[in-house]
Enzyme design. Sequence first.
Site, PDB file in Angstrom:
ATOM      1  N   HIS A 240     -60.150 -15.567 -39.958  1.00  0.00           N
ATOM      2  CA  HIS A 240     -59.744 -14.313 -39.293  1.00  0.00           C
ATOM      3  C   HIS A 240     -58.378 -14.552 -38.674  1.00  0.00           C
ATOM      4  O   HIS A 240     -58.072 -15.674 -38.248  1.00  0.00           O
ATOM      5  CB  HIS A 240     -60.696 -13.937 -38.140  1.00  0.00           C
ATOM      6  CG  HIS A 240     -62.043 -13.459 -38.577  1.00  0.00           C
ATOM      7  ND1 HIS A 240     -63.201 -13.854 -37.945  1.00  0.00           N
ATOM      8  CD2 HIS A 240     -62.421 -12.604 -39.543  1.00  0.00           C
ATOM      9  CE1 HIS A 240     -64.240 -13.264 -38.520  1.00  0.00           C
ATOM     10  NE2 HIS A 240     -63.792 -12.512 -39.490  1.00  0.00           N
TER      11      HIS A 240
ATOM     12  N   CYS B 253     -63.508 -14.482 -30.047  1.00  0.00           N
ATOM     13  CA  CYS B 253     -64.531 -13.937 -30.961  1.00  0.00           C
ATOM     14  C   CYS B 253     -65.629 -13.261 -30.188  1.00  0.00           C
ATOM     15  O   CYS B 253     -66.278 -12.341 -30.670  1.00  0.00           O
ATOM     16  CB  CYS B 253     -65.207 -15.044 -31.768  1.00  0.00           C
ATOM     17  SG  CYS B 253     -64.115 -15.992 -32.795  1.00  0.00           S
TER      18      CYS B 253
ATOM     19  N   GLU C 263     -63.312  -6.655 -41.054  1.00  0.00           N
ATOM     20  CA  GLU C 263     -63.870  -7.588 -40.064  1.00  0.00           C
ATOM     21  C   GLU C 263     -63.558  -7.154 -38.637  1.00  0.00           C
ATOM     22  O   GLU C 263     -63.621  -7.951 -37.700  1.00  0.00           O
ATOM     23  CB  GLU C 263     -63.361  -9.009 -40.347  1.00  0.00           C
ATOM     24  CG  GLU C 263     -63.728  -9.524 -41.738  1.00  0.00           C
ATOM     25  CD  GLU C 263     -65.121 -10.146 -41.846  1.00  0.00           C
ATOM     26  OE1 GLU C 263     -65.530 -10.876 -40.936  1.00  0.00           O
ATOM     27  OE2 GLU C 263     -65.805  -9.897 -42.862  1.00  0.00           O
TER      28      GLU C 263
END
Length: 448
Positions: free
Chosen positions: A250, A371, A174
Amino acid sequence: MKSYEVNFDGLVGPTHNYGGLSYGNVASQSNSQQGSNPKEAALQGLAKMKALMEMGFQQGVLAPQERPDVAALRSLGFAGTDAQVIQQAAKQAMPLLVASCSASSMWVANAATVSPSADTADARVHFTAANLNCKYHRSIEHPTTSRVLGAMFADQKHFAHHAALPAVAQFGDEGAANHTRFCREYGQAGVEFFVFGRSAFDTRYPAPQKYPARQTLEASQAVARLHGLSEEGVVYAQQNPSVIDQGVFHNDVIAVGNGEVLFYHEDAFLETEKMLAELQDKLGKRGGNFQSICVPRSQVTVEDAVRSYLFNSQLLSRADGSMLLIVPEECRSNERVWQYLQNLTRSGSLIREVKVFDLKQSMQNGGGPACLRLRVALNETELAAVNPGVIMTAPLYDTLTQWVGKHYRDRLSESDLVDPQLLLECRTALDELTQILKLGAVYPFQIN
Ligand code: SUG
């Protein structure tokens, strides 16, 4: 030589919508099917970029992707003209059309993992595009991501690009959302901190029970090898599986680091003490003084952290050595989190100031300030080698806000995704964008 952390923010694409596509991401699930406002989303993101630029930070922009992804739909068996492909998908498999329309590439912390030249064996900046293999709608991002990063960081003398890891769950990657770098100065060798959710091959590591662990240890290790990082410059840590089960999909939802500082929640990791000692030791050997700020669960619960996105903040170093935290508006509306932040900035900690941004459109899909940005530490020479078209300036901000005003809708719901006109609007907008950002041909419709 001077060096910088440059934040490249993802520009929100014209199809921004709430598809409910990310199981394990609480916001994505709970806002599923709500109407979205792509224009507002893009302007909120641009306002953050402009503000950081005006505060004196180096700021860049990363282009969104072509959506609906007609090529992805074709690879799943839909055929005919582009309009027919979209209509057939809508009729036979609406979830696939929704996935192919996601503007999820805006969360560029997931675009790639980046290692600065001071850490790598060949002294180049290394990029590995993330395969984002846990979710179908995100797994289709990396080919275009690679082309866009290649167009931004084209000079092979300074930049090395690696293709995404094998597209299987065992190498689920990721990108920078599970990667932090500690250093004394951006241009000096640092310690790269990889956080994984599970191991694919070693059953001794526990795994979450409910939600998926998206990042594997094996993926993180492969990225470290590809980038030529030395063992002395790498620390691996496991995310606490129980927080993944509470919506921490995450690591950047529960911890953030920069410079010599790690700001984290008490429940973020497994074997926290051992991990902190290793970070201290390894950073110490590189001339740094590792410091950690632990947020106790008695003051901020994991639930509060997930709702407010306290840790999905940008921790920025200021010229005087102090730090600034960029948080989403949701931190101010959570009483306990806001109280914690007030106390923190008054406590004499290195974090002296908190700045709040309204990023609600992105937040409702689980994407906060951190993000939305990909950090790339660059020295002066490397910064000069970046495609200048993607570096934020006041004129570029003006051009991009006008571009958004001209091309974006202010309301989008699932039924609009079926409209073949949306595809034409997006392609027209993106074609113009590649000219504005001087990217050349990077989208499937431009190269096929
Ligand atoms: O992968 N949301 C993204 C949010 C990514 C946040 N990034 C970081 N934490 N670095 C994800 O879950 C939701 C899309 C939708 O449901 O329409 C989504 O993809």
